[in-house]
Design a protein around this motif. Structure first.
Motif, PDB file in Angstrom:
ATOM      1  N   ALA A 235      -9.404   4.620 -25.483  1.00 16.46           N
ATOM      2  CA  ALA A 235      -9.049   4.082 -26.991  1.00 16.46           C
ATOM      3  C   ALA A 235      -7.413   4.434 -27.494  1.00 16.46           C
ATOM      4  N   ALA A 236      -7.124   5.596 -27.140  1.00 16.85           N
ATOM      5  CA  ALA A 236      -5.882   5.851 -27.787  1.00 16.85           C
ATOM      6  C   ALA A 236      -4.714   5.550 -26.878  1.00 16.85           C
ATOM      7  N   ARG A 237      -5.046   4.748 -25.657  1.00 17.25           N
ATOM      8  CA  ARG A 237      -3.989   4.265 -24.979  1.00 17.25           C
ATOM      9  C   ARG A 237      -3.270   5.129 -23.818  1.00 17.25           C
ATOM     10  N   ARG A 238      -4.127   6.164 -23.604  1.00 19.54           N
ATOM     11  CA  ARG A 238      -3.654   7.317 -22.651  1.00 19.54           C
ATOM     12  C   ARG A 238      -4.529   6.667 -21.404  1.00 19.54           C
ATOM     13  N   PHE A 239      -3.596   6.988 -20.384  1.00 25.64           N
ATOM     14  CA  PHE A 239      -4.116   6.743 -18.946  1.00 25.64           C
ATOM     15  C   PHE A 239      -5.024   7.661 -18.561  1.00 25.64           C
ATOM     16  N   THR A 240      -6.241   7.062 -18.022  1.00 22.33           N
ATOM     17  CA  THR A 240      -7.180   8.072 -17.393  1.00 22.33           C
ATOM     18  C   THR A 240      -7.283   7.925 -16.051  1.00 22.33           C
ATOM     19  N   PHE A 241      -6.730   6.837 -15.501  1.00 28.07           N
ATOM     20  CA  PHE A 241      -6.992   6.513 -13.892  1.00 28.07           C
ATOM     21  C   PHE A 241      -5.625   5.444 -13.566  1.00 28.07           C
ATOM     22  N   TRP A 242      -5.094   5.780 -12.501  1.00 31.12           N
ATOM     23  CA  TRP A 242      -4.140   4.610 -12.152  1.00 31.12           C
ATOM     24  C   TRP A 242      -4.373   4.627 -10.627  1.00 31.12           C
ATOM     25  N   ASP A 243      -3.938   3.574  -9.991  1.00 33.13           N
ATOM     26  CA  ASP A 243      -3.971   3.333  -8.401  1.00 33.13           C
ATOM     27  C   ASP A 243      -3.079   2.300  -8.116  1.00 33.13           C
ATOM     28  N   MET A 244      -2.104   2.654  -7.053  1.00 28.91           N
ATOM     29  CA  MET A 244      -1.058   1.808  -6.678  1.00 28.91           C
ATOM     30  C   MET A 244      -1.146   1.567  -5.160  1.00 28.91           C
ATOM     31  N   SER A 245      -2.390   1.600  -4.427  1.00 27.40           N
ATOM     32  CA  SER A 245      -2.377   1.620  -2.943  1.00 27.40           C
ATOM     33  C   SER A 245      -2.506   0.073  -2.534  1.00 27.40           C
ATOM     34  N   GLN A 246      -2.717  -1.034  -3.293  1.00 27.47           N
ATOM     35  CA  GLN A 246      -2.820  -2.228  -2.777  1.00 27.47           C
ATOM     36  C   GLN A 246      -1.408  -3.117  -3.002  1.00 27.47           C
ATOM     37  N   ILE A 247      -1.383  -3.944  -2.027  1.00 24.74           N
ATOM     38  CA  ILE A 247      -0.174  -4.646  -2.169  1.00 24.74           C
ATOM     39  C   ILE A 247      -0.269  -5.742  -3.429  1.00 24.74           C
ATOM     40  N   PRO A 248       0.968  -6.133  -3.893  1.00 25.82           N
ATOM     41  CA  PRO A 248       0.954  -6.885  -5.161  1.00 25.82           C
ATOM     42  C   PRO A 248      -0.030  -8.161  -5.124  1.00 25.82           C
ATOM     43  N   GLN A 249      -0.021  -8.769  -3.812  1.00 27.21           N
ATOM     44  CA  GLN A 249      -0.677 -10.165  -3.925  1.00 27.21           C
ATOM     45  C   GLN A 249      -2.075  -9.879  -4.221  1.00 27.21           C
ATOM     46  N   THR A 250      -2.529  -8.678  -4.321  1.00 28.98           N
ATOM     47  CA  THR A 250      -4.058  -8.631  -3.867  1.00 28.98           C
ATOM     48  C   THR A 250      -4.559  -8.959  -5.672  1.00 28.98           C
ATOM     49  N   HIS A 251      -5.675  -9.630  -5.617  1.00 28.88           N
ATOM     50  CA  HIS A 251      -6.250  -9.952  -6.964  1.00 28.88           C
ATOM     51  C   HIS A 251      -6.789  -8.677  -7.587  1.00 28.88           C
ATOM     52  N   ASP A 252      -6.705  -8.387  -8.956  1.00 31.32           N
ATOM     53  CA  ASP A 252      -7.136  -7.409  -9.800  1.00 31.32           C
ATOM     54  C   ASP A 252      -8.276  -6.985  -9.273  1.00 31.32           C
ATOM     55  N   SER A 253      -9.400  -7.712  -9.224  1.00 35.61           N
ATOM     56  CA  SER A 253     -10.632  -7.565  -8.911  1.00 35.61           C
ATOM     57  C   SER A 253     -10.874  -6.717  -7.597  1.00 35.61           C
ATOM     58  N   LEU A 254     -10.107  -7.305  -6.498  1.00 36.29           N
ATOM     59  CA  LEU A 254     -10.098  -6.855  -5.307  1.00 36.29           C
ATOM     60  C   LEU A 254      -9.552  -5.285  -5.400  1.00 36.29           C
ATOM     61  N   ALA A 255      -8.352  -5.508  -5.977  1.00 32.41           N
ATOM     62  CA  ALA A 255      -7.567  -3.992  -5.951  1.00 32.41           C
ATOM     63  C   ALA A 255      -8.281  -2.820  -6.880  1.00 32.41           C
ATOM     64  N   TRP A 256      -9.133  -3.423  -7.799  1.00 33.91           N
ATOM     65  CA  TRP A 256     -10.270  -2.274  -8.502  1.00 33.91           C
ATOM     66  C   TRP A 256     -11.230  -2.072  -7.647  1.00 33.91           C
ATOM     67  N   ALA A 257     -11.741  -2.895  -6.728  1.00 39.79           N
ATOM     68  CA  ALA A 257     -13.001  -2.800  -5.985  1.00 39.79           C
ATOM     69  C   ALA A 257     -12.502  -1.576  -4.796  1.00 39.79           C
ATOM     70  N   ALA A 258     -11.189  -1.764  -4.526  1.00 44.56           N
ATOM     71  CA  ALA A 258     -10.759  -0.936  -3.339  1.00 44.56           C
ATOM     72  C   ALA A 258     -10.230   0.444  -3.752  1.00 44.56           C
ATOM     73  N   SER A 259     -10.165   0.693  -5.210  1.00 42.08           N
ATOM     74  CA  SER A 259      -9.781   1.883  -5.612  1.00 42.08           C
ATOM     75  C   SER A 259     -10.778   2.871  -5.405  1.00 42.08           C
ATOM     76  N   LYS A 260     -10.681   4.215  -5.476  1.00 41.57           N
ATOM     77  CA  LYS A 260     -11.569   5.276  -5.472  1.00 41.57           C
ATOM     78  C   LYS A 260     -12.265   5.251  -6.625  1.00 41.57           C
ATOM     79  N   LEU A 261     -12.103   5.058  -7.860  1.00 40.31           N
ATOM     80  CA  LEU A 261     -12.882   4.826  -9.003  1.00 40.31           C
ATOM     81  C   LEU A 261     -13.605   3.570  -9.009  1.00 40.31           C
ATOM     82  N   GLY A 262     -13.008   2.548  -8.576  1.00 39.85           N
ATOM     83  CA  GLY A 262     -13.606   1.317  -8.469  1.00 39.85           C
ATOM     84  C   GLY A 262     -14.723   1.123  -7.735  1.00 39.85           C
ATOM     85  N   ARG A 263     -14.586   1.932  -6.407  1.00 36.81           N
ATOM     86  CA  ARG A 263     -15.706   2.224  -5.346  1.00 36.81           C
ATOM     87  C   ARG A 263     -16.802   3.097  -6.121  1.00 36.81           C
TER      88      ARG A 263
END
Length: 162
Positions: free
Chosen positions: A74-102
């Motif tokens: 809520a204070a705009r501090r990042f608690t997770f990030w993932d840059m493992s997917q190519i940029p054409q990947t839809h956000d939902s698919l990139a989220w699903a492929a991330s460790k936290l998303g899985r």
């Protein structure tokens, strides 16, 4: 260190309390993260850098980019990030492929906690998205998703190279 406290109940409760306190109605409960993706523009990579430079070209934006999926509090501090997917990947698919998303999809985020995403994501017990039917709900949902939009804006302003 950026780390989402998936298995720490006390930290999840603290995140939830911060989102609830920041919500317009202060009755919004259960949210422990705001999730979204952002494209960071970049110069075209060369064959020396990567096998296929066109994997980094995003036609709908007309630029080369790197995709970053992130979650913030809520204070705009990042608690997770993932840059493992190519940029054409839809956000939902990139989220699903991330460790936290899985992990979230596998039910490892305890109830009643959930993430808050935009309409690019699919509604699930662990992800709230706009309904498209209820203006009051959608306004509240969108308002409680704003920290991630602001976090990306702050990051880009602070580090202009992004």
């Amino acid at each position: 260190k950026v780390s989402f406290p998936l298995h720490d109940q006390s930290k999840l409760l603290r995140l939830e309390a911060e989102f609830r306190a920041a919500s317009r109605s202060q009755v919004w409960s259960g949210q422990v993260g705001a999730v979204d993706g952002v494209h960071f523009p970049m110069q075209a990579p060369t064959l020396k850098d990567v096998k296929d430079p066109l994997k980094y070209y995003v036609a709908r934006k007309g630029e080369y980019a790197i995709l970053c999926m992130a979650v913030c509090d809520a204070a705009r501090r990042f608690t997770f990030w993932d840059m493992s997917q190519i940029p054409q990947t839809h956000d939902s698919l990139a989220w699903a492929a991330s460790k936290l998303g899985r992990a979230v999809a596998a039910g490892k985020l305890p109830q009643p906690f959930f993430m808050n995403g935009d309409s690019a994501f699919a509604l699930s017990p662990s992800m709230i998205v706009p309904s498209g039917f209820h203006d009051v709900f959608d306004f509240e949902q969108s308002s409680n998703r704003m920290p991630i939009e602001c976090a990306f804006g702050i990051l880009i302003q602070r580090f202009a190279v992004l």
